[in-house]
Design an enzyme around this catalytic site. Structure first.
Site, mmCIF file in Angstrom:
data_model
loop_
_atom_site.group_PDB
_atom_site.id
_atom_site.type_symbol
_atom_site.label_atom_id
_atom_site.label_comp_id
_atom_site.label_asym_id
_atom_site.label_seq_id
_atom_site.Cartn_x
_atom_site.Cartn_y
_atom_site.Cartn_z
ATOM 1 N N ARG A 128 0.831 -1.208 0.000
ATOM 2 C CA ARG A 128 0.000 0.000 0.000
ATOM 3 C C ARG A 128 0.873 1.269 0.000
ATOM 4 O O ARG A 128 0.507 2.279 -0.589
ATOM 5 C CB ARG A 128 -0.937 -0.025 1.212
ATOM 6 C CG ARG A 128 -1.977 -1.145 1.094
ATOM 7 C CD ARG A 128 -2.979 -1.109 2.210
ATOM 8 N NE ARG A 128 -3.667 0.168 2.286
ATOM 9 C CZ ARG A 128 -4.299 0.610 3.351
ATOM 10 N NH1 ARG A 128 -4.334 -0.126 4.445
ATOM 11 N NH2 ARG A 128 -4.906 1.782 3.335
ATOM 12 N N GLN A 182 -9.739 9.389 7.206
ATOM 13 C CA GLN A 182 -9.427 8.012 7.615
ATOM 14 C C GLN A 182 -8.343 7.443 6.700
ATOM 15 O O GLN A 182 -7.848 6.349 6.931
ATOM 16 C CB GLN A 182 -10.682 7.148 7.505
ATOM 17 C CG GLN A 182 -11.822 7.616 8.402
ATOM 18 C CD GLN A 182 -13.147 6.982 7.991
ATOM 19 O OE1 GLN A 182 -13.502 5.916 8.487
ATOM 20 N NE2 GLN A 182 -13.846 7.618 7.085
ATOM 21 N N HIS A 197 -6.447 7.669 11.214
ATOM 22 C CA HIS A 197 -6.037 6.261 11.167
ATOM 23 C C HIS A 197 -4.541 6.090 10.900
ATOM 24 O O HIS A 197 -4.102 5.019 10.514
ATOM 25 C CB HIS A 197 -6.858 5.494 10.122
ATOM 26 C CG HIS A 197 -8.281 5.259 10.539
ATOM 27 N ND1 HIS A 197 -9.253 4.744 9.707
ATOM 28 C CD2 HIS A 197 -8.911 5.481 11.734
ATOM 29 C CE1 HIS A 197 -10.401 4.654 10.364
ATOM 30 N NE2 HIS A 197 -10.220 5.104 11.587
ATOM 31 N N CYS A 228 7.691 2.654 16.805
ATOM 32 C CA CYS A 228 8.266 1.579 17.622
ATOM 33 C C CYS A 228 7.218 1.106 18.627
ATOM 34 O O CYS A 228 6.750 1.893 19.455
ATOM 35 C CB CYS A 228 9.518 2.056 18.359
ATOM 36 S SG CYS A 228 10.189 0.778 19.459
ATOM 37 N N CYS A 268 14.433 0.058 15.960
ATOM 38 C CA CYS A 268 14.037 1.416 16.328
ATOM 39 C C CYS A 268 15.294 2.273 16.458
ATOM 40 O O CYS A 268 16.231 1.895 17.170
ATOM 41 C CB CYS A 268 13.286 1.392 17.659
ATOM 42 S SG CYS A 268 13.016 3.044 18.342
ATOM 43 N N CYS A 298 15.459 3.216 20.587
ATOM 44 C CA CYS A 298 15.707 2.238 21.661
ATOM 45 C C CYS A 298 16.356 0.952 21.161
ATOM 46 O O CYS A 298 16.748 0.105 21.954
ATOM 47 C CB CYS A 298 14.412 1.929 22.409
ATOM 48 S SG CYS A 298 13.277 0.861 21.505
HETATM 49 P P1 OAD Z 1 -14.842 1.941 2.387
HETATM 50 O O1 OAD Z 1 -14.170 1.103 1.352
HETATM 51 O O2 OAD Z 1 -15.529 1.254 3.502
HETATM 52 O O3 OAD Z 1 -15.913 2.907 1.685
HETATM 53 C C1 OAD Z 1 -15.583 3.631 0.550
HETATM 54 C C2 OAD Z 1 -16.763 4.503 0.188
HETATM 55 O O4 OAD Z 1 -16.384 5.313 -0.912
HETATM 56 C C3 OAD Z 1 -18.006 3.728 -0.254
HETATM 57 O O5 OAD Z 1 -19.136 4.228 0.441
HETATM 58 C C4 OAD Z 1 -18.112 3.999 -1.762
HETATM 59 O O6 OAD Z 1 -19.456 4.115 -2.212
HETATM 60 C C5 OAD Z 1 -17.419 5.332 -1.864
HETATM 61 N N1 OAD Z 1 -16.770 5.594 -3.173
HETATM 62 C C6 OAD Z 1 -16.077 4.739 -3.957
HETATM 63 N N2 OAD Z 1 -15.578 5.354 -5.038
HETATM 64 C C7 OAD Z 1 -15.968 6.659 -4.935
HETATM 65 C C8 OAD Z 1 -15.755 7.807 -5.747
HETATM 66 N N3 OAD Z 1 -15.042 7.783 -6.884
HETATM 67 N N4 OAD Z 1 -16.312 8.986 -5.336
HETATM 68 C C9 OAD Z 1 -17.038 9.048 -4.181
HETATM 69 N N5 OAD Z 1 -17.261 7.991 -3.384
HETATM 70 C C10 OAD Z 1 -16.731 6.809 -3.749
HETATM 71 O O7 OAD Z 1 -13.731 2.980 2.914
HETATM 72 P P2 OAD Z 1 -13.744 3.862 4.257
HETATM 73 O O8 OAD Z 1 -15.124 4.259 4.618
HETATM 74 O O9 OAD Z 1 -12.722 4.906 4.085
HETATM 75 O O10 OAD Z 1 -9.495 1.501 8.434
HETATM 76 O O11 OAD Z 1 -13.214 2.790 5.295
HETATM 77 C C11 OAD Z 1 -13.033 3.192 6.640
HETATM 78 C C12 OAD Z 1 -11.906 2.410 7.259
HETATM 79 O O12 OAD Z 1 -12.097 1.011 7.046
HETATM 80 C C13 OAD Z 1 -10.539 2.670 6.642
HETATM 81 O O13 OAD Z 1 -9.913 3.827 7.144
HETATM 82 C C14 OAD Z 1 -9.777 1.441 7.028
HETATM 83 C C15 OAD Z 1 -10.820 0.404 6.692
HETATM 84 O O14 OAD Z 1 -10.740 -0.784 7.360
HETATM 85 C C16 OAD Z 1 -8.470 0.804 8.964
HETATM 86 O O15 OAD Z 1 -7.752 0.094 8.290
HETATM 87 C C17 OAD Z 1 -8.314 0.996 10.428
#
Ligand code: OAD
Length: 235
Positions: free
Chosen positions: A59, A91, A108, A116, A135, A138
């Protein structure tokens, strides 16, 4: 709608989708082929750090190759020109708001950071992290990506809660509303009577709590919305 007070904007993976970075929960998303429990929890890292590093190395490479899209630039423009503060909370861990000139609270964490697990020291992550990395403070071989994993507390929560408490408009862009606490921000501000807007390519599980909705691709509808707020043509 025209308001001149503080605006709080929460962004999710959808805002970076058109920069070529996958979302998580769309049908072709990251969680379609990878289990959260295997790469995004402290337990996964303790069990198999090489696997977790490989996921974030992949990523990190993708984020480094990505460029901000028109939505990131429009939000930076809004931050620059709106007469009151525009608080951007993301996020996303890709750094694309900053690359577009915006300032975002990365709740996030960040792919660009290393942390570390022993002493809490933070530094810039190399492109490829390995379980053997030490690290620099440490010396422990306990370096991890500076990413908030499931079961951990997101960053900046006190600051975020304060901004949610005194904004005039809350906007969620490109987030599915599946992960708390971010998923609860909209409902929290709505209970206090603050206006809410959801901008997304599709309806989400939390759409019902928002006052208004703009359905469309972020690179198109976000610049148009910002232009309307700033009373000028989309750049
Ligand atoms: P999601 O993959 O859950 O949701 C992405 C959203 O973006 C969906 O509602 C889609 O409809 C929308 N979408 C996709 N393409 C788009 C575009 N071109 N324009 C507008 N909207 C679009 O992603 P997040 O909600 O960001 O956390 O996920 C939240 C968290 O879940 C992330 O930060 C990550 C993940 O697990 C961790 O890893 C802790």
């Amino acid at each position: 709608m025209k308001t001149c007070g503080k605006i709080v904007i929460l962004t999710g993976a959808g805002v970076s989708a058109e920069s070529g970075l996958g979302t998580f929960r769309d049908t072709d998303g990251l969680w379609a082929n990878t289990r959260i429990e295997e790469v995004a929890t402290p337990q996964a890292f303790a069990r198999d750090p090489a696997k977790v590093h490989a996921f974030y190395n992949m990523r990190r490479r993708a984020a480094a190759a990505a460029r901000p899209n028109a939505a990131h630039f429009a939000l930076a423009r809004l931050q620059e020109h709106w007469p009151a503060p525009v608080i951007l909370i993301t996020q996303n861990v890709d750094g694309l708001h900053a690359a577009a000139g915006g300032a975002a609270l990365q709740m996030h964490g960040a792919l660009s950071g290393a942390l570390c697990a022993e002493c809490g020291h933070r530094w810039s992550a190399p492109v490829e992290m390995t379980p053997r990395d030490l690290c620099p403070r440490c010396g422990a071989a306990a370096t991890r990506p500076d990413i908030v994993w499931f079961g951990e507390m997101p960053h900046h929560m006190a600051e975020i809660e304060a901004h949610l408490g005194d904004c005039m408009l809350f906007v969620a862009i490109g987030t599915s509303g599946a992960v708390y606490p971010a998923a609860g921000f909209g409902a929290g501000v709505a209970r206090r009577g603050i206006e809410t807007l959801e901008i997304n390519a599709a309806a989400t599980d939390v759409s019902a709590i928002f006052d208004r909705h703009i359905i469309g691709r972020a690179s198109q509808v976000v610049p148009a919305w910002v232009a309307q707020l700033l009373d000028r043509d989309p750049a």
